[in-house]
Scaffold this active site. Structure first.
Site, PDB file in Angstrom:
ATOM      1  N   ALA A  69       0.840  -1.195   0.000  1.00  0.00           N
ATOM      2  CA  ALA A  69       0.000   0.000   0.000  1.00  0.00           C
ATOM      3  C   ALA A  69       0.875   1.244   0.000  1.00  0.00           C
ATOM      4  O   ALA A  69       2.006   1.233   0.496  1.00  0.00           O
ATOM      5  CB  ALA A  69      -0.913  -0.003   1.229  1.00  0.00           C
ATOM      6  N   ASP A  70       0.319   2.308  -0.543  1.00  0.00           N
ATOM      7  CA  ASP A  70       0.978   3.603  -0.468  1.00  0.00           C
ATOM      8  C   ASP A  70      -0.097   4.670  -0.319  1.00  0.00           C
ATOM      9  O   ASP A  70      -1.203   4.538  -0.856  1.00  0.00           O
ATOM     10  CB  ASP A  70       1.831   3.873  -1.717  1.00  0.00           C
ATOM     11  CG  ASP A  70       2.737   5.086  -1.533  1.00  0.00           C
ATOM     12  OD1 ASP A  70       3.328   5.233  -0.438  1.00  0.00           O
ATOM     13  OD2 ASP A  70       2.845   5.903  -2.463  1.00  0.00           O
ATOM     14  N   THR A  71       0.231   5.696   0.441  1.00  0.00           N
ATOM     15  CA  THR A  71      -0.672   6.818   0.676  1.00  0.00           C
ATOM     16  C   THR A  71       0.115   8.107   0.530  1.00  0.00           C
ATOM     17  O   THR A  71       1.194   8.232   1.117  1.00  0.00           O
ATOM     18  CB  THR A  71      -1.302   6.732   2.088  1.00  0.00           C
ATOM     19  OG1 THR A  71      -2.038   5.511   2.193  1.00  0.00           O
ATOM     20  CG2 THR A  71      -2.227   7.910   2.361  1.00  0.00           C
TER      21      THR A  71
END
Length: 194
Positions: A69-71
Site C-alpha cells: 500500500a501507499d498513501t
C-alpha cells in the site's frame, strides 16, 4: 497466507482492527515520482512495487498473498510525501492550512497467479493555522513519517475541519476497500482472527 509489505505500524494496526491475520515482509522501495507521472498512477505504482518486492521474498511459501500500500497527499498537482525535517514539515503544513487537499491511498494484492488493486481518494480540509500552531504541532514529533506531515488519528484531528472519504484511508489503509480486495483473494471471514 497473507503478508503485508509495509514498515508502517499504522497499517499493521488497521489490518488487526478488522481481524485480519498476516505476517510482515520488510521491503524497501524507492518512492520517487517520475516526471509527468499522474499522481494516482504514481501512488499505485509504488504500492504495486512494494507488493511485488514482498512476493519475491515469500515466493517459496505455498499460497502466499502479498499486500502493498501507499498513501500520499496531493495539492495543486504536487505530491506531499513524508517530511525530511521540521522545516519541511512546517512548510507542508503551511501550504495545506486553510485549504482542501486530496489523500490518495492505493492497495495492491499479488500472488503467484494474479494481481488486483483498490484505490481510495479522500478530500481533507485543514483549518487555517498560524505559524505558532504549526510549530507547536511539529514539535510534538507527530508530523514525521506521515505523508503531508500530519496524522489525522492524532493531535492533527483538531485541525481537520472536513473529511470526505475514508478516515482509515487518510491514515494509510482504506479498510472498506481493503476488505473487498482481500475477499477477492479468498481472505474473508474464515482467515480472520477469532
Amino acid at each position: 497466507m497473507l503478508f503485508l509489505a509495509s514498515k508502517s505500524p499504522r497499517r499493521r494496526q488497521l489490518l488487526e482492527q478488522i481481524g485480519i491475520r498476516f505476517d510482515i515482509v520488510d521491503v524497501d522501495v524507492p518512492e520517487v515520482r517520475a516526471e509527468g507521472e499522474p499522481d494516482v498512477d504514481y501512488v499505485s505504482r509504488v504500492a504495486r512495487e512494494k507488493a511485488g518486492a514482498g512476493l519475491l521474498q515469500v515466493v517459496a511459501v505455498p499460497g502466499a498473498i502479498v499486500m502493498g500500500a501507499d498513501t500520499e497527499v496531493e495539492l495543486d498537482g504536487e505530491i506531499f510525501g513524508k517530511p525530511a525535517d521540521a522545516a519541511d514539515a512546517a512548510a507542508m503544513l503551511g501550504r495545506l492550512a486553510g485549504r482542501t487537499h486530496r489523500v490518495i491511498s492505493v492497495v495492491w494484492c499479488i500472488d503467484a497467479g494474479r494481481e488486483d488493486h483498490v484505490t481510495s481518494i479522500s478530500e481533507v480540509s485543514l483549518a487555517a493555522m498560524d505559524r505558532a500552531s504549526i510549530d507547536a504541532y511539529v514539535a510534538t514529533g507527530e508530523a514525521f513519517g506521515k505523508a503531508g506531515a500530519y496524522a489525522i488519528q492524532g493531535r492533527a484531528a483538531a485541525f481537520v475541519s472536513h473529511l470526505s472519504g475514508s478516515h482509515s484511508g487518510v491514515m494509510g489503509l482504506p479498510l472498506h476497500e481493503t476488505s473487498l480486495l482481500l475477499g477477492r483473494f479468498g481472505q474473508g471471514a474464515e482467515s480472520r482472527a477469532h
